[in-house]
Motif scaffolding. Structure first.
Motif, PDB file in Angstrom:
ATOM      1  N   ARG A   9       2.900  22.072  59.889  1.00  0.00           N
ATOM      2  CA  ARG A   9       1.999  20.986  59.885  1.00  0.00           C
ATOM      3  C   ARG A   9       0.409  21.139  59.699  1.00  0.00           C
ATOM      4  O   ARG A   9      -0.189  21.930  60.206  1.00  0.00           O
ATOM      5  CB  ARG A   9       2.298  20.141  61.448  1.00  0.00           C
ATOM      6  CG  ARG A   9       3.739  20.223  61.802  1.00  0.00           C
ATOM      7  CD  ARG A   9       4.020  19.338  63.072  1.00  0.00           C
ATOM      8  NE  ARG A   9       4.015  18.001  62.534  1.00  0.00           N
ATOM      9  CZ  ARG A   9       3.459  16.857  63.305  1.00  0.00           C
ATOM     10  NH1 ARG A   9       3.096  17.287  64.416  1.00  0.00           N
ATOM     11  NH2 ARG A   9       3.383  15.747  62.826  1.00  0.00           N
ATOM     12  N   SER A  15     -10.612  13.119  54.587  1.00  0.00           N
ATOM     13  CA  SER A  15      -9.634  13.110  53.532  1.00  0.00           C
ATOM     14  C   SER A  15      -9.898  12.423  52.400  1.00  0.00           C
ATOM     15  O   SER A  15      -9.106  12.093  51.369  1.00  0.00           O
ATOM     16  CB  SER A  15      -8.304  12.891  53.882  1.00  0.00           C
ATOM     17  OG  SER A  15      -8.212  11.530  54.844  1.00  0.00           O
ATOM     18  N   ILE A  24      -5.187  17.009  50.719  1.00  0.00           N
ATOM     19  CA  ILE A  24      -3.984  16.438  50.853  1.00  0.00           C
ATOM     20  C   ILE A  24      -2.852  16.464  49.850  1.00  0.00           C
ATOM     21  O   ILE A  24      -1.828  16.606  50.291  1.00  0.00           O
ATOM     22  CB  ILE A  24      -4.283  14.668  51.011  1.00  0.00           C
ATOM     23  CG1 ILE A  24      -5.218  14.528  52.295  1.00  0.00           C
ATOM     24  CG2 ILE A  24      -3.221  13.934  51.270  1.00  0.00           C
ATOM     25  CD1 ILE A  24      -4.693  14.714  53.546  1.00  0.00           C
ATOM     26  N   MET A  25      -3.328  16.232  48.682  1.00  0.00           N
ATOM     27  CA  MET A  25      -2.311  16.298  47.451  1.00  0.00           C
ATOM     28  C   MET A  25      -1.767  17.571  47.476  1.00  0.00           C
ATOM     29  O   MET A  25      -0.455  17.629  47.332  1.00  0.00           O
ATOM     30  CB  MET A  25      -2.813  15.959  46.234  1.00  0.00           C
ATOM     31  CG  MET A  25      -3.421  14.683  46.012  1.00  0.00           C
ATOM     32  SD  MET A  25      -4.432  14.363  44.366  1.00  0.00           S
ATOM     33  CE  MET A  25      -2.943  14.734  43.190  1.00  0.00           C
ATOM     34  N   ARG A  28       0.881  18.173  50.545  1.00  0.00           N
ATOM     35  CA  ARG A  28       2.175  17.743  50.215  1.00  0.00           C
ATOM     36  C   ARG A  28       3.030  17.836  49.264  1.00  0.00           C
ATOM     37  O   ARG A  28       4.244  17.966  49.489  1.00  0.00           O
ATOM     38  CB  ARG A  28       1.601  16.088  50.208  1.00  0.00           C
ATOM     39  CG  ARG A  28       1.057  15.131  51.209  1.00  0.00           C
ATOM     40  CD  ARG A  28       0.753  13.752  51.018  1.00  0.00           C
ATOM     41  NE  ARG A  28       0.341  13.184  52.270  1.00  0.00           N
ATOM     42  CZ  ARG A  28      -0.445  11.880  52.361  1.00  0.00           C
ATOM     43  NH1 ARG A  28      -0.710  11.533  51.289  1.00  0.00           N
ATOM     44  NH2 ARG A  28      -0.720  11.499  53.502  1.00  0.00           N
ATOM     45  N   ALA A  29       2.656  18.659  48.460  1.00  0.00           N
ATOM     46  CA  ALA A  29       3.245  19.564  47.221  1.00  0.00           C
ATOM     47  C   ALA A  29       3.823  20.553  47.774  1.00  0.00           C
ATOM     48  O   ALA A  29       4.632  21.170  47.093  1.00  0.00           O
ATOM     49  CB  ALA A  29       2.482  19.609  46.077  1.00  0.00           C
ATOM     50  N   ASP A  30       3.458  21.172  49.077  1.00  0.00           N
ATOM     51  CA  ASP A  30       3.889  22.314  49.467  1.00  0.00           C
ATOM     52  C   ASP A  30       5.230  22.220  50.061  1.00  0.00           C
ATOM     53  O   ASP A  30       5.298  21.503  50.999  1.00  0.00           O
ATOM     54  CB  ASP A  30       2.840  23.265  50.472  1.00  0.00           C
ATOM     55  CG  ASP A  30       3.164  24.513  50.716  1.00  0.00           C
ATOM     56  OD1 ASP A  30       4.477  24.901  50.475  1.00  0.00           O
ATOM     57  OD2 ASP A  30       2.434  25.121  51.522  1.00  0.00           O
ATOM     58  N   CYS A  33       5.233  22.674  53.816  1.00  0.00           N
ATOM     59  CA  CYS A  33       4.439  22.047  54.704  1.00  0.00           C
ATOM     60  C   CYS A  33       5.473  20.821  55.395  1.00  0.00           C
ATOM     61  O   CYS A  33       5.696  19.801  54.233  1.00  0.00           O
ATOM     62  CB  CYS A  33       3.140  21.450  54.157  1.00  0.00           C
ATOM     63  SG  CYS A  33       2.093  20.323  55.179  1.00  0.00           S
ATOM     64  N   GLU A  35       4.399  18.161  57.394  1.00  0.00           N
ATOM     65  CA  GLU A  35       3.666  17.024  57.631  1.00  0.00           C
ATOM     66  C   GLU A  35       2.209  17.244  57.230  1.00  0.00           C
ATOM     67  O   GLU A  35       1.513  18.080  57.622  1.00  0.00           O
ATOM     68  CB  GLU A  35       3.946  16.337  58.962  1.00  0.00           C
ATOM     69  CG  GLU A  35       3.382  15.129  59.223  1.00  0.00           C
ATOM     70  CD  GLU A  35       3.618  14.435  60.445  1.00  0.00           C
ATOM     71  OE1 GLU A  35       3.021  13.257  60.539  1.00  0.00           O
ATOM     72  OE2 GLU A  35       4.047  15.033  61.173  1.00  0.00           O
ATOM     73  N   VAL A  36       1.625  16.312  56.607  1.00  0.00           N
ATOM     74  CA  VAL A  36       0.023  16.347  56.538  1.00  0.00           C
ATOM     75  C   VAL A  36      -0.419  14.803  56.996  1.00  0.00           C
ATOM     76  O   VAL A  36      -0.399  13.835  56.744  1.00  0.00           O
ATOM     77  CB  VAL A  36      -0.288  16.456  55.036  1.00  0.00           C
ATOM     78  CG1 VAL A  36      -1.768  16.531  54.943  1.00  0.00           C
ATOM     79  CG2 VAL A  36       0.363  17.444  54.338  1.00  0.00           C
TER      80      VAL A  36
END
Length: 239
Positions: A9, A15, A24-25, A28-30, A33, A35-36
């Protein structure tokens, strides 16, 4: 971030900026992961770097979402209240100097105070955007008094917190980050945007560099104690 494991997390503070938004981008693409969480002056509840109680309130509200394996502090400012960096001693102004320290050093120190405890007890990373101009030994051009001095103060705060935190959480990494000159509102008045990095390229390099760092604790990593100061290419910067 391969070293944080599956389902980690992340929290990004600041941000709404160019680099914060790129973090953030990327996170979220990982796929690893889970949750961001994004925090900025426009999120609710909002916070101010100049208001400790607002920072404490936001941190308290996030305790139910902990632990975080990655916290990124992307706050900071070069131009404050319409005033850019000073080029000479004659341009120094006490009030503006204090404002620079408040935004670039004191506020981030308070974020450390309240958000560092939200890190997990396994491998975890707390990374703060700094600047190469905050390096005392690398200062060869002079100028930019308030920004240089506030970033140097920030680096000392990070180093001191890292030494303390290494005793509490040997698996933690604390790092000061030099993102390079990135296309952003911060850099636009001072450098041609064609010559600047895309925020996504800077963040990709920073995340890869963070993934390679060892432990903050001297016990876990005998050759290193304290915080790291690195650029987006993973190269160390002298304090």
């Amino acid at each position: 971030m391969k070293t944080l494991g599956q389902g980690y997390r992340a929290l990004v503070i600041g941000s709404s900026g160019a680099i914060g938004g790129a973090f953030i981008m990327a996170l979220r693409a990982d796929p690893a992961c889970a949750e961001v969480v994004a925090l900025s002056r426009s999120t609710h509840p909002d916070f101010s770097l100049e208001n400790e109680s607002s920072i404490a309130q936001v941190a308290e509200g996030l305790k139910s979402a902990t632990p975080f394996s990655l916290i990124i502090d992307a706050t900071g400012a070069l131009t404050i209240d319409g005033h850019g960096p000073e080029k000479s001693l004659n341009a120094l102004n006490a009030e503006r100097l204090l404002r620079s320290f408040q935004i670039n050093a004191v506020g981030p120190a308070l974020l450390l105070k309240y958000f560092l405890p939200l890190l997990g007890t396994r491998r975890a990373v707390y990374a703060k955007l700094s600047a190469r101009v905050g390096s005392i030994s690398d200062n060869k051009k002079g100028g930019w008094y308030g920004y240089r001095a506030s970033k140097a103060a920030l680096n000392m705060l990070l180093q001191t917190a890292a030494i303390e935190w290494g005793r509490k959480n040997p698996a933690a990494v604390i790092a000061a980050l030099q993102p390079g000159t990135v296309q952003s509102a911060l850099s636009k008045p001072f450098v041609g945007q064609d010559a600047a990095l895309l925020p996504q390229a800077s963040v990709e390099g920073l995340l890869a560099a963070l993934d390679q760092l060892g432990m903050t604790s001297e016990t876990e990593c005998p050759t290193h104690k304290g915080a790291y100061f690195i650029d987006y290419q993973g190269k160390s910067i002298p304090w």
